[in-house]
Design a protein around this motif. Structure first.
Motif, PDB file in Angstrom:
ATOM      1  N   ASN A  55       0.780  -1.108   0.084  1.00 30.87           N
ATOM      2  CA  ASN A  55       0.041  -0.057  -0.008  1.00 30.87           C
ATOM      3  C   ASN A  55       0.823   1.262  -0.189  1.00 30.87           C
ATOM      4  O   ASN A  55       2.068   1.318   0.600  1.00 30.87           O
ATOM      5  CB  ASN A  55      -0.973   0.133   1.104  1.00 30.87           C
ATOM      6  CG  ASN A  55      -1.814  -0.868   1.399  1.00 30.87           C
ATOM      7  OD1 ASN A  55      -2.769  -0.868   0.158  1.00 30.87           O
ATOM      8  ND2 ASN A  55      -1.990  -1.744   2.503  1.00 30.87           N
ATOM      9  N   GLY A  56       0.490   2.098  -0.923  1.00 32.89           N
ATOM     10  CA  GLY A  56       1.134   3.394  -0.678  1.00 32.89           C
ATOM     11  C   GLY A  56       2.745   3.631  -1.131  1.00 32.89           C
ATOM     12  O   GLY A  56       2.836   3.156  -2.216  1.00 32.89           O
ATOM     13  N   GLY A  57       3.451   3.593  -0.191  1.00 36.15           N
ATOM     14  CA  GLY A  57       4.653   3.733  -0.342  1.00 36.15           C
ATOM     15  C   GLY A  57       5.251   2.547  -0.631  1.00 36.15           C
ATOM     16  O   GLY A  57       6.164   2.169  -1.577  1.00 36.15           O
ATOM     17  N   SER A  58       4.588   1.435   0.008  1.00 42.26           N
ATOM     18  CA  SER A  58       5.042  -0.068  -0.333  1.00 42.26           C
ATOM     19  C   SER A  58       4.582  -0.307  -1.615  1.00 42.26           C
ATOM     20  O   SER A  58       5.171  -1.430  -2.202  1.00 42.26           O
ATOM     21  CB  SER A  58       4.648  -0.960   0.873  1.00 42.26           C
ATOM     22  OG  SER A  58       5.010  -0.470   1.896  1.00 42.26           O
ATOM     23  N   ALA A  59       3.458   0.252  -2.158  1.00 40.99           N
ATOM     24  CA  ALA A  59       3.056  -0.178  -3.629  1.00 40.99           C
ATOM     25  C   ALA A  59       4.126   0.417  -4.624  1.00 40.99           C
ATOM     26  O   ALA A  59       4.176  -0.157  -5.690  1.00 40.99           O
ATOM     27  CB  ALA A  59       1.540   0.645  -3.702  1.00 40.99           C
ATOM     28  N   ILE A 116       4.264  -6.713   1.082  1.00 45.94           N
ATOM     29  CA  ILE A 116       5.136  -5.663   1.994  1.00 45.94           C
ATOM     30  C   ILE A 116       4.364  -4.845   2.677  1.00 45.94           C
ATOM     31  O   ILE A 116       3.241  -4.276   2.118  1.00 45.94           O
ATOM     32  CB  ILE A 116       6.015  -4.818   0.872  1.00 45.94           C
ATOM     33  CG1 ILE A 116       6.850  -5.626   0.281  1.00 45.94           C
ATOM     34  CG2 ILE A 116       6.656  -3.940   1.690  1.00 45.94           C
ATOM     35  CD1 ILE A 116       7.686  -4.908  -0.837  1.00 45.94           C
ATOM     36  N   SER A 117       4.184  -4.663   4.016  1.00 45.53           N
ATOM     37  CA  SER A 117       3.520  -3.725   4.714  1.00 45.53           C
ATOM     38  C   SER A 117       4.061  -3.170   5.912  1.00 45.53           C
ATOM     39  O   SER A 117       4.745  -4.109   6.894  1.00 45.53           O
ATOM     40  CB  SER A 117       2.224  -4.572   5.436  1.00 45.53           C
ATOM     41  OG  SER A 117       1.660  -3.886   6.005  1.00 45.53           O
ATOM     42  N   SER A 118       4.348  -1.944   5.902  1.00 48.73           N
ATOM     43  CA  SER A 118       4.879  -1.256   7.371  1.00 48.73           C
ATOM     44  C   SER A 118       4.355  -1.957   8.270  1.00 48.73           C
ATOM     45  O   SER A 118       5.129  -2.181   9.379  1.00 48.73           O
ATOM     46  CB  SER A 118       5.245   0.207   7.179  1.00 48.73           C
ATOM     47  OG  SER A 118       5.853   0.575   5.950  1.00 48.73           O
ATOM     48  N   SER A 121      -0.240  -4.996   9.107  1.00 46.79           N
ATOM     49  CA  SER A 121      -1.743  -5.269   9.857  1.00 46.79           C
ATOM     50  C   SER A 121      -2.677  -4.693   8.870  1.00 46.79           C
ATOM     51  O   SER A 121      -3.810  -4.756   9.211  1.00 46.79           O
ATOM     52  CB  SER A 121      -1.799  -4.709  11.234  1.00 46.79           C
ATOM     53  OG  SER A 121      -1.581  -3.406  11.226  1.00 46.79           O
ATOM     54  N   SER A 122      -2.135  -4.368   7.555  1.00 42.48           N
ATOM     55  CA  SER A 122      -3.343  -3.923   6.702  1.00 42.48           C
ATOM     56  C   SER A 122      -4.253  -4.979   5.919  1.00 42.48           C
ATOM     57  O   SER A 122      -3.646  -5.957   5.670  1.00 42.48           O
ATOM     58  CB  SER A 122      -2.587  -3.215   5.427  1.00 42.48           C
ATOM     59  OG  SER A 122      -1.944  -2.075   5.913  1.00 42.48           O
ATOM     60  N   ALA A 123      -5.579  -4.767   6.258  1.00 44.62           N
ATOM     61  CA  ALA A 123      -6.249  -6.031   5.849  1.00 44.62           C
ATOM     62  C   ALA A 123      -6.109  -6.450   4.567  1.00 44.62           C
ATOM     63  O   ALA A 123      -6.143  -7.889   4.229  1.00 44.62           O
ATOM     64  CB  ALA A 123      -7.958  -5.636   6.143  1.00 44.62           C
ATOM     65  N   ASN A 124      -5.962  -5.562   3.621  1.00 42.28           N
ATOM     66  CA  ASN A 124      -5.854  -6.095   2.099  1.00 42.28           C
ATOM     67  C   ASN A 124      -4.479  -6.896   1.875  1.00 42.28           C
ATOM     68  O   ASN A 124      -4.537  -7.626   1.060  1.00 42.28           O
ATOM     69  CB  ASN A 124      -5.766  -4.785   1.222  1.00 42.28           C
ATOM     70  CG  ASN A 124      -4.881  -3.754   1.272  1.00 42.28           C
ATOM     71  OD1 ASN A 124      -4.319  -3.775   2.523  1.00 42.28           O
ATOM     72  ND2 ASN A 124      -4.264  -3.329   0.163  1.00 42.28           N
ATOM     73  N   ILE A 125      -3.431  -6.828   2.758  1.00 45.63           N
ATOM     74  CA  ILE A 125      -2.093  -7.289   2.638  1.00 45.63           C
ATOM     75  C   ILE A 125      -2.192  -8.603   3.380  1.00 45.63           C
ATOM     76  O   ILE A 125      -2.016  -9.723   2.632  1.00 45.63           O
ATOM     77  CB  ILE A 125      -0.963  -6.537   3.167  1.00 45.63           C
ATOM     78  CG1 ILE A 125      -0.772  -5.095   2.379  1.00 45.63           C
ATOM     79  CG2 ILE A 125       0.314  -7.354   2.988  1.00 45.63           C
ATOM     80  CD1 ILE A 125      -0.680  -5.209   0.879  1.00 45.63           C
ATOM     81  N   LEU A 126      -3.011  -8.721   4.297  1.00 49.00           N
ATOM     82  CA  LEU A 126      -3.254  -9.944   4.986  1.00 49.00           C
ATOM     83  C   LEU A 126      -4.028 -11.042   4.190  1.00 49.00           C
ATOM     84  O   LEU A 126      -3.857 -12.176   4.011  1.00 49.00           O
ATOM     85  CB  LEU A 126      -3.868  -9.869   6.268  1.00 49.00           C
ATOM     86  CG  LEU A 126      -3.214  -8.860   7.317  1.00 49.00           C
ATOM     87  CD1 LEU A 126      -3.933  -8.669   8.545  1.00 49.00           C
ATOM     88  CD2 LEU A 126      -1.775  -9.775   7.560  1.00 49.00           C
ATOM     89  N   SER A 165       8.501   3.926  12.535  1.00 44.37           N
ATOM     90  CA  SER A 165       8.626   4.846  11.664  1.00 44.37           C
ATOM     91  C   SER A 165       8.257   4.526  10.229  1.00 44.37           C
ATOM     92  O   SER A 165       9.209   3.715   9.668  1.00 44.37           O
ATOM     93  CB  SER A 165       9.745   5.853  11.718  1.00 44.37           C
ATOM     94  OG  SER A 165      10.420   6.350  10.464  1.00 44.37           O
ATOM     95  N   TYR A 166       7.372   4.981   9.509  1.00 40.15           N
ATOM     96  CA  TYR A 166       7.490   4.646   7.888  1.00 40.15           C
ATOM     97  C   TYR A 166       8.578   4.863   7.016  1.00 40.15           C
ATOM     98  O   TYR A 166       9.014   4.018   6.506  1.00 40.15           O
ATOM     99  CB  TYR A 166       5.989   5.229   7.320  1.00 40.15           C
ATOM    100  CG  TYR A 166       4.670   4.913   7.576  1.00 40.15           C
ATOM    101  CD1 TYR A 166       4.422   3.806   6.966  1.00 40.15           C
ATOM    102  CD2 TYR A 166       3.828   5.432   8.397  1.00 40.15           C
ATOM    103  CE1 TYR A 166       3.201   3.030   6.981  1.00 40.15           C
ATOM    104  CE2 TYR A 166       2.638   4.978   8.697  1.00 40.15           C
ATOM    105  CZ  TYR A 166       2.320   3.797   7.876  1.00 40.15           C
ATOM    106  OH  TYR A 166       0.915   3.051   8.107  1.00 40.15           O
ATOM    107  N   GLY A 167       9.181   5.896   7.477  1.00 46.10           N
ATOM    108  CA  GLY A 167      10.546   6.366   6.697  1.00 46.10           C
ATOM    109  C   GLY A 167      11.525   5.035   7.029  1.00 46.10           C
ATOM    110  O   GLY A 167      12.000   4.939   5.889  1.00 46.10           O
TER     111      GLY A 167
END
Ligand SMILES: O=C(CO)[C@@H](O)[C@H](O)[C@H](O)[C@H](O)COP(=O)(O)O
Length: 199
Positions: A55-59, A116-118, A121-126, A165-167
């Motif tokens: 998601n986001g940066g990981s996308a 990849i998920s920082s 716990s993002s539902a779509n990645i699980l 930290s996301y970064g």
């Protein structure tokens, strides 16, 4: 100096990566990266492919390395970055299925999913990891934040960055992916094949 302090923290953070197997047992970093590169390298001869999701940066990381593994590594790799596909699936089936449904449609037993998920716990990645496992794919994860995040227990190999930290987490995941493609192409160690472009 704030900038150099940031870089010091980045080096310590990525250097502190922890890897575990499906049972949660620790795996040595060099052996884990070697296994990951070996899995990618074996896919073409098996008629298999890789899929990378985030998601986001990981996308963005997923798209970058789907391109690098395909073009430079000669390993067919998808990132499901088509806007029509993603908006259709999200709109019709819910965002938690945005990657799970394409994995059901395009994934084959023996394919490899890099999830990849920082937060881990993002539902779509699980949901994507679950769909891949149900479809007979191998799953490798990269996560961060809480050490007990649920994604971290879903892979045959699980790379975990101990930071909230996301970064720091995203840049660490990026570096691990670039290490893998550079090892695959021989761009690293530096005496490897310099014909491959890995930028
Ligand atoms: O890059 C950032 C934050 O630095 C954001 O785009 C971040 O990737 C998004 O908030 C994502 O939705 C986070 O999801 P995840 O990595 O925790 O699964």
């Amino acid at each position: 100096m704030a900038a150099l302090g940031y870089f010091d923290r980045m080096r310590d953070t990525v250097g502190g990566v922890q890897v575990s197997d499906a049972a949660g047992a620790p795996v040595d970093l060099d052996s884990a990266i070697g296994r990951l590169v070996g899995r990618f390298a074996a896919l073409p001869a098996a008629g298999a492919k890789a899929v990378i999701v985030g998601n986001g940066g990981s996308a963005a990381i997923a798209s970058h390395f789907a391109t690098d593994f395909s073009k430079n590594g000669k390993v067919p790799t998808l990132a499901f970055s088509d806007a029509a596909l993603l908006t259709c699936i999200s709109n019709d089936l819910g965002y938690e299925n945005v990657y799970a449904r394409p994995i059901e449609l395009f994934g084959k037993p023996g394919d490899l999913l890099l999830a990849i998920s920082s937060s881990g716990s993002s539902a779509n990645i699980l949901t994507a990891a679950r769909a891949a496992l149900d479809g007979g794919m191998e799953v490798v994860t990269m996560s961060g934040f809480r050490p007990d995040n649920p994604l971290r227990s879903m892979g045959a190999l699980n790379f975990y960055i101990n930071s909230d930290s996301y970064g720091f987490v995203e840049c660490s995941h990026f570096m691990l992916c670039h290490l893998a493609i550079d090892l695959l192409t021989g761009a690293w160690p530096e005496h490897g094949d310099r014909d491959s472009e890995t930028a």
